[in-house]
Design an enzyme around this catalytic site. Structure first.
Site, PDB file in Angstrom:
ATOM      1  N   ASP A 105      45.384  49.482  39.667  1.00 53.47           N
ATOM      2  CA  ASP A 105      44.110  49.178  39.020  1.00 53.47           C
ATOM      3  C   ASP A 105      43.445  50.513  38.661  1.00 53.47           C
ATOM      4  O   ASP A 105      43.700  51.074  37.608  1.00 53.47           O
ATOM      5  CB  ASP A 105      43.293  48.327  40.009  1.00 53.47           C
ATOM      6  CG  ASP A 105      41.983  47.820  39.421  1.00 53.47           C
ATOM      7  OD1 ASP A 105      41.674  48.155  38.285  1.00 53.47           O
ATOM      8  OD2 ASP A 105      41.278  47.080  40.123  1.00 53.47           O
ATOM      9  N   PHE A 154      40.771  40.179  37.351  1.00 54.68           N
ATOM     10  CA  PHE A 154      41.290  40.054  38.711  1.00 54.68           C
ATOM     11  C   PHE A 154      42.349  38.960  38.729  1.00 54.68           C
ATOM     12  O   PHE A 154      42.096  37.840  38.276  1.00 54.68           O
ATOM     13  CB  PHE A 154      40.163  39.751  39.700  1.00 54.68           C
ATOM     14  CG  PHE A 154      40.555  40.072  41.111  1.00 54.68           C
ATOM     15  CD1 PHE A 154      40.464  41.371  41.589  1.00 54.68           C
ATOM     16  CD2 PHE A 154      41.041  39.088  41.956  1.00 54.68           C
ATOM     17  CE1 PHE A 154      40.849  41.688  42.894  1.00 54.68           C
ATOM     18  CE2 PHE A 154      41.422  39.390  43.260  1.00 54.68           C
ATOM     19  CZ  PHE A 154      41.318  40.692  43.729  1.00 54.68           C
TER      20      PHE A 154
HETATM   21  P1  IMP Z   1      43.523  50.704  42.944  1.00 56.99           P
HETATM   22  O1  IMP Z   1      43.416  51.729  44.032  1.00 56.99           O
HETATM   23  O2  IMP Z   1      42.192  50.481  42.262  1.00 56.99           O
HETATM   24  O3  IMP Z   1      44.617  51.015  41.946  1.00 56.99           O
HETATM   25  O4  IMP Z   1      43.805  49.311  43.621  1.00 56.99           O
HETATM   26  C1  IMP Z   1      45.058  48.958  44.063  1.00 56.99           C
HETATM   27  C2  IMP Z   1      45.028  47.869  45.104  1.00 56.99           C
HETATM   28  O5  IMP Z   1      43.904  46.983  44.970  1.00 56.99           O
HETATM   29  C3  IMP Z   1      46.251  46.989  44.942  1.00 56.99           C
HETATM   30  O6  IMP Z   1      47.329  47.484  45.707  1.00 56.99           O
HETATM   31  C4  IMP Z   1      45.764  45.628  45.374  1.00 56.99           C
HETATM   32  O7  IMP Z   1      45.897  45.461  46.768  1.00 56.99           O
HETATM   33  C5  IMP Z   1      44.294  45.619  45.028  1.00 56.99           C
HETATM   34  N1  IMP Z   1      44.049  44.984  43.714  1.00 56.99           N
HETATM   35  C6  IMP Z   1      43.668  45.604  42.572  1.00 56.99           C
HETATM   36  N2  IMP Z   1      43.532  44.737  41.566  1.00 56.99           N
HETATM   37  C7  IMP Z   1      43.837  43.513  42.070  1.00 56.99           C
HETATM   38  C8  IMP Z   1      43.897  42.183  41.494  1.00 56.99           C
HETATM   39  O8  IMP Z   1      43.630  41.937  40.300  1.00 56.99           O
HETATM   40  N3  IMP Z   1      44.263  41.185  42.343  1.00 56.99           N
HETATM   41  C9  IMP Z   1      44.566  41.399  43.651  1.00 56.99           C
HETATM   42  N4  IMP Z   1      44.532  42.608  44.215  1.00 56.99           N
HETATM   43  C10 IMP Z   1      44.169  43.669  43.433  1.00 56.99           C
END
Ligand code: IMP
Ligand code: MG
Length: 183
Positions: A105, A154
């Site tokens: 994300d 999401f």
């Molecule tokens: P980042 O550090 O913002 O890249 O977030 C990564 C982590 O957030 C992922 O490994 C997921 O556990 C969680 N995450 C991010 N987006 C989603 C989503 O749309 N659905 C479910 N979990 C998410």
């Protein structure tokens, strides 16, 4: 069980699309790592289903390890401060490591993981992410393998949860319900 749950919204990736793409990723990894079987490092819990399907699509003697991390921040936004809940069992020295992630994300969780694992002396370190949310990365995620690029909503299913639910949906759908404040 039926999935007539009103909080399961529009399907983003169908079940057969997942199967086809994971099979292709497995073939790519098989040819890229033919002479140096990889150590797959799955990021719990979200990547468990992807990891298990991906591993069966790789025609090489792979090894497995798992790591569990928790990122501080709201349920939908990561702060970039990551805590290791469960560390790896194996030594990465000289290994060809492939980090298997469910979704990137902001990219902050992955940036932390990459830095942490790179410091353990692997021979190589690459990332295979099932999903990449488009346009949200604060840092260049530098992903060797990506399953699908999806719009920034999401999503749940195929390992991904909201409040621990929906991980066993066999496809990826937008979450149409109310998101909790915190994990
Ligand atoms: P980042 O550090 O913002 O890249 O977030 C990564 C982590 O957030 C992922 O490994 C997921 O556990 C969680 N995450 C991010 N987006 C989603 C989503 O749309 N659905 C479910 N979990 C998410
Ligand atoms: Mg989660």
């Amino acid at each position: 069980m039926t999935w007539s749950d009103p909080d399961v919204g529009r399907t983003v990736v169908e079940r057969d699309e997942l199967q086809d793409r994971v099979a292709q990723l497995g073939k790519d990894i098989t040819s890229d790592y033919a002479d140096r079987p990889p150590l797959l490092v799955g990021v719990l819990k979200g990547a468990f289903m992807f990891m298990s399907d991906l591993a069966r699509a790789i025609d090489l003697p792979v090894e497995f390890d798992f790591m569990a991390v928790s990122s501080y921040g709201s349920a939908t936004r990561t702060s970039g401060v990551v805590r290791i809940i469960k560390d790896l069992d194996l030594d990465l020295t000289g290994r060809h490591v492939v980090i298997v992630e469910d979704i990137v994300d902001s990219g902050l969780t992955l940036a932390y993981l990459r830095k942490n694992l790179a410091a353990r002396g692997p021979a190589s370190l690459e990332v295979c992410a099932l999903l990449l949310k488009e346009g949200l990365q604060k840092v260049d995620p530098d992903l060797r393998y990506v399953g699908f690029r999806i719009p920034p909503a999401f999503v749940v299913g195929y390992g991904l949860d909201v409040g621990e639910r929906y991980r066993n949906l066999p496809f990826i759908a937008e979450y149409a319900g109310q998101l909790p404040e915190r994990h």
